[in-house]
Design a protein around this motif. Structure first.
Motif, PDB file in Angstrom:
ATOM      1  N   TRP A 162      -0.849  -2.791 -96.306  1.00 59.57           N
ATOM      2  CA  TRP A 162      -2.001  -2.175 -95.642  1.00 59.57           C
ATOM      3  C   TRP A 162      -3.325  -2.511 -96.324  1.00 59.57           C
ATOM      4  CZ3 TRP A 162      -0.183   3.617 -94.895  1.00 59.57           C
ATOM      5  CH2 TRP A 162       0.909   3.630 -94.022  1.00 59.57           C
ATOM      6  N   ASN A 235       1.800  -3.348 -91.707  1.00 54.27           N
ATOM      7  CA  ASN A 235       1.049  -3.667 -90.495  1.00 54.27           C
ATOM      8  C   ASN A 235       1.368  -5.092 -90.072  1.00 54.27           C
ATOM      9  OD1 ASN A 235      -0.403  -1.408 -89.669  1.00 54.27           O
ATOM     10  ND2 ASN A 235      -2.040  -1.771 -91.160  1.00 54.27           N
ATOM     11  N   ASP A 249      -8.626  -4.003 -85.207  1.00 55.38           N
ATOM     12  CA  ASP A 249      -7.806  -4.966 -85.942  1.00 55.38           C
ATOM     13  C   ASP A 249      -8.713  -6.010 -86.599  1.00 55.38           C
ATOM     14  OD1 ASP A 249      -5.634  -3.639 -84.962  1.00 55.38           O
ATOM     15  OD2 ASP A 249      -5.072  -5.177 -83.493  1.00 55.38           O
ATOM     16  N   GLN A 253      -4.894  -8.549 -90.022  1.00 54.05           N
ATOM     17  CA  GLN A 253      -3.775  -7.648 -89.755  1.00 54.05           C
ATOM     18  C   GLN A 253      -4.126  -6.630 -88.672  1.00 54.05           C
ATOM     19  OE1 GLN A 253      -3.274  -4.052 -92.983  1.00 54.05           O
ATOM     20  NE2 GLN A 253      -2.416  -5.980 -93.533  1.00 54.05           N
ATOM     21  N   THR A 255      -3.948  -2.880 -87.044  1.00 52.50           N
ATOM     22  CA  THR A 255      -4.100  -1.583 -87.714  1.00 52.50           C
ATOM     23  C   THR A 255      -3.081  -0.584 -87.176  1.00 52.50           C
ATOM     24  OG1 THR A 255      -5.826  -1.166 -86.085  1.00 52.50           O
ATOM     25  CG2 THR A 255      -6.554  -1.816 -88.275  1.00 52.50           C
ATOM     26  N   ARG A 256      -2.014  -1.104 -86.600  1.00 49.50           N
ATOM     27  CA  ARG A 256      -1.056  -0.258 -85.884  1.00 49.50           C
ATOM     28  C   ARG A 256      -0.601   0.975 -86.681  1.00 49.50           C
ATOM     29  NH1 ARG A 256       4.165  -3.166 -83.743  1.00 49.50           N
ATOM     30  NH2 ARG A 256       2.555  -4.373 -82.696  1.00 49.50           N
ATOM     31  N   HIS A 257      -0.354   0.798 -87.974  1.00 49.43           N
ATOM     32  CA  HIS A 257       0.206   1.918 -88.740  1.00 49.43           C
ATOM     33  C   HIS A 257      -0.821   2.701 -89.565  1.00 49.43           C
ATOM     34  CE1 HIS A 257       4.061   0.678 -87.368  1.00 49.43           C
ATOM     35  NE2 HIS A 257       3.917  -0.535 -87.888  1.00 49.43           N
TER      36      HIS A 257
END
Ligand code: GLC
Ligand code: CA
Length: 575
Positions: A162, A235, A249, A253, A255-257
């Motif tokens: 992350w 991520n 985003d 990467q 930023t889903r998580h």
């Protein structure tokens, strides 16, 4: 009619039978004060709460209703207040608790409202909770923050991939316990662990505390980062180098998580319920969140039972052109239909001053102000915008802003290029002292003091005093527009319909605002010329009409066809 302010023009939004059915926060206008830079009363070079109190009459006469103050709570000031050490105390450089109560009272006495800035996501690393948390793995506060073991070999690698919101590694190693803590923003701003019910309750108590002191609303700092994936999943990869207004985003990467977690959307509703349960008048919540309007709407709850408002930062970047602005309005209208409500924001303490991308063109600044104050949405005005305060180029090496320090390796030419796309690496540049008059330091502080940030070199020319009695100044334009808005329910809360009048070039954006039905409907129409070419428009025949132009001031109400000048805005409204 002339342009100078008469007492009637400064009146508060009118209340009528219709109006009282509308929640106040939909009809309001917000002015952001960065307390450190607004007005210094004790000569230490730092703006203070007494300074804000001293300028409340100015803000009332400007015609704004709600004042949002950036944080002034107890803090080591490593991020100038966005790093809180004690949520219940006031930083001594800004004043005392008494000053804070006096501020709330003085605001209310003027029929105005006050919004505080809540940093829920993180605390300062000097907050007693973090000091305890970090002291041992077995400390009862350990789980107040997010601690993880490093990855093999020997825990030397961060727990996962992350990145922070700023693009660098968001995990920070702490030797005391040989573990890593997570910070969505800067390393000295450790994230709280909202999956710990004690943390959540403690922070909700902070919210309840300030609201019960009479605060009318809260601006929620990086609200979109509150919950992270509970399993700390990596991520996924992204091709995007930098985030944009439409998509957080970036830095290669997704930023889903880390951003916009479903649990954060759910928490928005929980927070709303807590706020609604506080006795007293209705309050509002506005979230600092980033991304496409379609996603951001989710923070408002499916049944409009989440945050009241979210910042739509896309408004900062909409191309300065007829088609660009029309598309933005259409998108906001589509994504935020009643009972949802858009926001229009052109600048804040993190972004380049809005006039910079307009080439410091006063006429264009007035045009943008007209859009902001007449479109359907809550306007957020950043201090100094109303006088067209300029941005100031300050090389990162001289920056006091911790982001400037964090990125001091970035060459100035890259920083300037990023600034053109709205990303500011040295936020000092848009936090310069407010320019009140032509005296030393623009009247921000005593003669003999030196302000915490040097005043803009043009403070002797660009200031409130110089514009106050000039009917053609940006300040006069804001006052006239706000006065008009405060008299017109159509402008405050009416529906918005984009118009495409025959024969009018695409560079002109036109819309109709309407409040109420049938005979009793109140209407306003707005024409904004985003080009340097003149364009003829037909003004609507409305009973009891007022016509205001950003370049000509109050116009003959019987005018029916006019030629819009370069970058001129015209508002026609009833009353
Ligand atoms: C928000 C604030 C910014 C601050 C950051 C961390 O983006 O607007 O000024 O540095 O959050 O709290
Ligand atoms: Ca001071």
């Amino acid at each position: 009619m002339n342009h100078t302010l008469s007492p009637e023009l400064a009146q508060r939004p009118k209340t009528s039978h219709h109006a009282s059915e509308l929640p106040w926060w939909k009809r309001t206008t917000v002015y952001q004060v960065y307390p450190r830079s607004f007005a210094d009363t004790n000569g230490d070079g730092i703006g203070d709460l007494r300074g804000v109190i001293g300028k409340l009459d100015y803000l009332r006469d400007l015609g704004v209703e709600t004042i949002w103050l950036s944080p002034f709570f107890d803090s080591p000031q490593a991020d100038f207040g966005y790093d809180i050490r004690d949520h219940f105390g006031i930083s001594s450089e800004y004043g005392s608790l008494d000053d804070c109560h006096a501020l709330i009272e003085e605001v209310h006495q003027r029929g105005m409202r006050v919004v505080f800035d809540m940093v829920l996501n993180h605390t300062s690393n000097e907050h007693p909770w973090f000091v305890e948390s970090k002291s041992s793995k077995h400390n009862p506060r350990r789980d107040y923050y997010l601690w993880r073991d490093g990855r093999a070999p020997g825990g030397r690698e961060p727990p996962n991939n992350w990145r922070s919101m700023l693009g660098r590694r968001g995990w920070h190693y702490d030797r005391t316990t040989d573990q890593w803590y997570w910070a969505s923003f800067l390393p000295f701003q450790p994230d709280l662990n909202y999956r710990n019910p004690e943390v959540k309750e403690a922070m909700l108590d902070v919210v309840r505390h300030w609201l019960s002191m009479g605060v009318d609303g809260l601006r929620l700092d990086i609200f979109n980062a509150l919950f992270k994936d509970a399993a700390f999943t990596n991520n996924p990869f992204s091709f995007r180098p930098v985030p944009s207004e439409d998509n957080p985003d970036g830095f290669f990467q997704q930023t889903r998580h880390t951003i916009d977690h479903p649990d954060t959307f759910a928490f928005a509703r929980e927070l709303r319920a807590v706020v609604d349960a506080v006795p007293g008048p209705p309050r509002f919540l506005v979230g600092e969140v980033f991304g496409a309007p379609h996603t951001l709407r989710r923070y408002c709850g499916e049944d409009a039972d989440g945050l009241h408002l979210v910042f739509l930062f896309k408004s900062m970047r909409a191309p300065f052109s007829g088609p660009g602005v029309r598309a933005m309005i259409a998108e906001f209208e589509r994504e935020f239909p009643e009972p949802f409500f858009p926001t229009y924001v052109f600048g804040n303490h993190d972004r380049p001053r809005s006039i910079l991308r307009l080439g410091n063109h006063a006429g264009k600044a007035k045009l943008l102000a007209t859009l902001q104050l007449t479109a359907r949405g809550v306007p957020f005005i950043y201090y100094g915008e109303e006088i067209g305060m300029h941005h100031h180029d300050i090389p990162a090496v001289h920056g006091l802003d911790p982001i400037a320090t964090h990125f001091r390796f970035v060459p100035d030419w890259v920083a300037r290029r990023l600034r053109r796309s709205g990303i500011l690496l040295n936020r000092d540049e848009s936090r310069l002292p407010m320019q009140w008059h032509h005296g030393p330091h623009g009247g921000f502080t005593h003669h003999a003091s030196s302000p915490w940030l040097a005043s803009h070199p043009n403070s002797a020319e660009v200031n409130v005093a110089a514009q106050e009695n000039d009917p053609h100044s940006i300040l006069s334009c804001y006052r006239q527009l706000l006065a008009m808005r405060n008299r017109s329910l159509a402008l405050q809360a009416g529906s918005l319909e984009l118009l495409s009048p025959a024969g009018v070039p695409l560079a002109v954006v036109a819309y109709r605002r309407r409040h109420g039905e049938g005979e009793r409907a109140e209407v306003a129409e707005v024409f904004l010329n985003f080009s340097s070419r003149e364009a003829r428009v037909e003004l609507p025949a409305l009973p009891d009409r007022t016509v205001f132009s950003t370049l000509r001031g109050a116009m003959d109400p019987s005018e029916s066809r006019i030629s819009l000048r370069a970058f001129e805005g015209v508002v026609v409204c009833q009353g």
